[in-house]
Design a protein around this motif. Structure first.
Motif, PDB file in Angstrom:
ATOM      1  N   TYR A  58      -5.991  -4.105   6.227  1.00 26.74           N
ATOM      2  CA  TYR A  58      -5.870  -4.139   4.865  1.00 26.74           C
ATOM      3  C   TYR A  58      -6.218  -5.374   4.288  1.00 26.74           C
ATOM      4  CZ  TYR A  58      -2.893  -0.236   6.059  1.00 26.74           C
ATOM      5  OH  TYR A  58      -2.288   0.964   6.947  1.00 26.74           O
ATOM      6  N   ASN A  59      -7.052  -5.295   3.071  1.00 28.59           N
ATOM      7  CA  ASN A  59      -7.003  -6.497   2.240  1.00 28.59           C
ATOM      8  C   ASN A  59      -6.517  -6.100   0.966  1.00 28.59           C
ATOM      9  OD1 ASN A  59      -9.491  -5.712   0.383  1.00 28.59           O
ATOM     10  ND2 ASN A  59     -10.172  -5.383   2.697  1.00 28.59           N
ATOM     11  N   VAL A  60      -5.985  -7.368   0.054  1.00 28.08           N
ATOM     12  CA  VAL A  60      -5.632  -7.045  -1.388  1.00 28.08           C
ATOM     13  C   VAL A  60      -6.137  -8.066  -2.251  1.00 28.08           C
ATOM     14  CG1 VAL A  60      -3.296  -6.200  -0.481  1.00 28.08           C
ATOM     15  CG2 VAL A  60      -3.230  -8.607  -0.462  1.00 28.08           C
ATOM     16  N   SER A  61      -6.252  -7.859  -3.587  1.00 33.90           N
ATOM     17  CA  SER A  61      -6.596  -8.655  -4.566  1.00 33.90           C
ATOM     18  C   SER A  61      -5.365  -8.511  -5.755  1.00 33.90           C
ATOM     19  CB  SER A  61      -7.985  -8.657  -4.714  1.00 33.90           C
ATOM     20  OG  SER A  61      -8.141  -7.620  -5.456  1.00 33.90           O
TER      21      SER A  61
ATOM     22  N   GLY B 299      -7.134  -2.646  -0.425  1.00 32.94           N
ATOM     23  CA  GLY B 299      -8.359  -2.009   0.212  1.00 32.94           C
ATOM     24  C   GLY B 299      -8.261  -1.927   1.670  1.00 32.94           C
ATOM     25  N   LEU B 300      -8.770  -0.678   2.229  1.00 35.87           N
ATOM     26  CA  LEU B 300      -9.275  -0.618   3.667  1.00 35.87           C
ATOM     27  C   LEU B 300     -10.810  -0.666   3.937  1.00 35.87           C
ATOM     28  CD1 LEU B 300      -6.573   1.193   2.429  1.00 35.87           C
ATOM     29  CD2 LEU B 300      -6.900   2.496   4.508  1.00 35.87           C
ATOM     30  N   GLU B 301     -11.102  -1.520   4.585  1.00 32.12           N
ATOM     31  CA  GLU B 301     -12.562  -1.668   4.804  1.00 32.12           C
ATOM     32  C   GLU B 301     -13.047  -0.714   5.595  1.00 32.12           C
ATOM     33  OE1 GLU B 301     -12.828  -6.520   4.008  1.00 32.12           O
ATOM     34  OE2 GLU B 301     -13.099  -5.891   5.924  1.00 32.12           O
TER      35      GLU B 301
ATOM     36  N   SER C 228     -14.424   3.252   3.657  1.00 35.63           N
ATOM     37  CA  SER C 228     -13.688   2.554   2.701  1.00 35.63           C
ATOM     38  C   SER C 228     -13.119   3.019   1.645  1.00 35.63           C
ATOM     39  CB  SER C 228     -14.310   1.008   2.592  1.00 35.63           C
ATOM     40  OG  SER C 228     -15.566   1.451   1.781  1.00 35.63           O
ATOM     41  N   MET C 229     -11.927   2.547   1.010  1.00 41.39           N
ATOM     42  CA  MET C 229     -11.446   2.696  -0.465  1.00 41.39           C
ATOM     43  C   MET C 229     -10.546   1.648  -0.945  1.00 41.39           C
ATOM     44  SD  MET C 229      -8.313   5.702   0.071  1.00 41.39           S
ATOM     45  CE  MET C 229      -8.344   5.236  -1.757  1.00 41.39           C
ATOM     46  N   THR C 230     -10.135   1.847  -2.082  1.00 40.54           N
ATOM     47  CA  THR C 230      -9.335   0.761  -2.721  1.00 40.54           C
ATOM     48  C   THR C 230      -8.095   1.821  -3.420  1.00 40.54           C
ATOM     49  OG1 THR C 230     -11.031  -0.765  -2.977  1.00 40.54           O
ATOM     50  CG2 THR C 230      -9.254  -1.143  -4.422  1.00 40.54           C
TER      51      THR C 230
ATOM     52  N   LEU D  51      -4.446  -4.466  -6.163  1.00 36.38           N
ATOM     53  CA  LEU D  51      -5.348  -3.714  -5.235  1.00 36.38           C
ATOM     54  C   LEU D  51      -5.293  -3.648  -3.933  1.00 36.38           C
ATOM     55  CD1 LEU D  51      -6.642  -3.935  -8.181  1.00 36.38           C
ATOM     56  CD2 LEU D  51      -9.015  -3.801  -7.075  1.00 36.38           C
TER      57      LEU D  51
END
Lengths: 108, 115
Positions: free
Chosen positions: B64-67, B77-79, B18-20, B75
């Motif tokens: 993908y997720n974002v915030s 994110g890749l989980e 994972s990474m952000t 941001l």
């Protein structure tokens, strides 16, 4: 399905030549934008066209919006090596859709 | 003004890691976007935000997720990274969304390779 189709995909020309690249769609747009992206960088806005039939000039670059607002073209006169890059058309709406791009190489 | 900045510039991941990715803008823009760019595909919108605390899905959101906890930061994110997520990622911001005269400002990109 690509909303914005650009042609040609690749173009390599000699310095001093003229060229035209195209952006086409089956959809009608309220406006279109053209961006240029240099290697290793993000795209940078060149122009926005908003009226059907509109022609805008930016030095040696001429942008035209089709009468039906479904297509646009970019004409470069006397291309220079500094014009090398990826040219992207984009639709501005509630979201942004980018075309597939035309990669231009101008050989000195 | 720095405009739009992205960190890191390059990253290599193994499948499943994972990474952000961090995007920051100092232009007080309301709208922020994450795109991926692949050869022959142009730029495709992953997620976007219309203001602090809001996010929405774009064309290719899966994986993908974002915030957007702060107005200036977005941001991505890749989980659990997959080889299909190998790409160049661009963040952009704009004052408003849509309409004539709007302009998106892009960061320099993050080149991600997933092995």
């Amino acid at each position: 399905t690509q909303l914005l189709e650009q042609s040609p995909q690749f173009l390599s020309i000699q310095e001093g030549e003229n060229l035209t690249v195209y952006c086409n769609s089956s959809s009608v747009f309220s406006s279109l934008q053209w961006y240029r992206q240099e290697p290793g960088e993000g795209p940078v806005l060149l122009v926005t066209v908003v009226t059907g039939g509109e022609v805008k000039k930016l030095k040696r670059l001429t942008f035209q919006f089709g009468d039906a607002r479904k297509d646009s073209s970019l004409h470069i006169t006397a291309a220079q090596p500094g014009d090398t890059g990826l040219y992207l058309c984009a639709h501005t709406g509630n979201q942004f859709y980018f075309g597939t791009g035309t990669s231009l190489t101008v050989i000195p | 003004n720095a405009g739009v900045t992205q960190t890191p510039k390059f990253r290599v991941l193994k499948t499943g890691q994972s990474m952000t990715l961090l995007c920051a803008q100092d232009m007080n823009h309301e709208y922020m976007y994450w795109y991926r760019q692949d050869p022959g595909m142009g730029l495709r919108l992953i997620h976007y935000s219309v203001g602090e605390g809001t996010t929405a899905k774009g064309e290719v959101p899966d994986g993908y997720n974002v915030s957007r906890l702060k107005k200036q930061n977005f941001l991505l994110g890749l989980e659990s990274a997959a080889p299909s997520q190998t790409s160049v990622y661009f963040c952009a911001s704009s004052y408003i969304s849509g309409g004539a005269g709007n302009e998106q400002f892009f960061g320099p990109g993050t080149r991600l390779t997933v092995l």
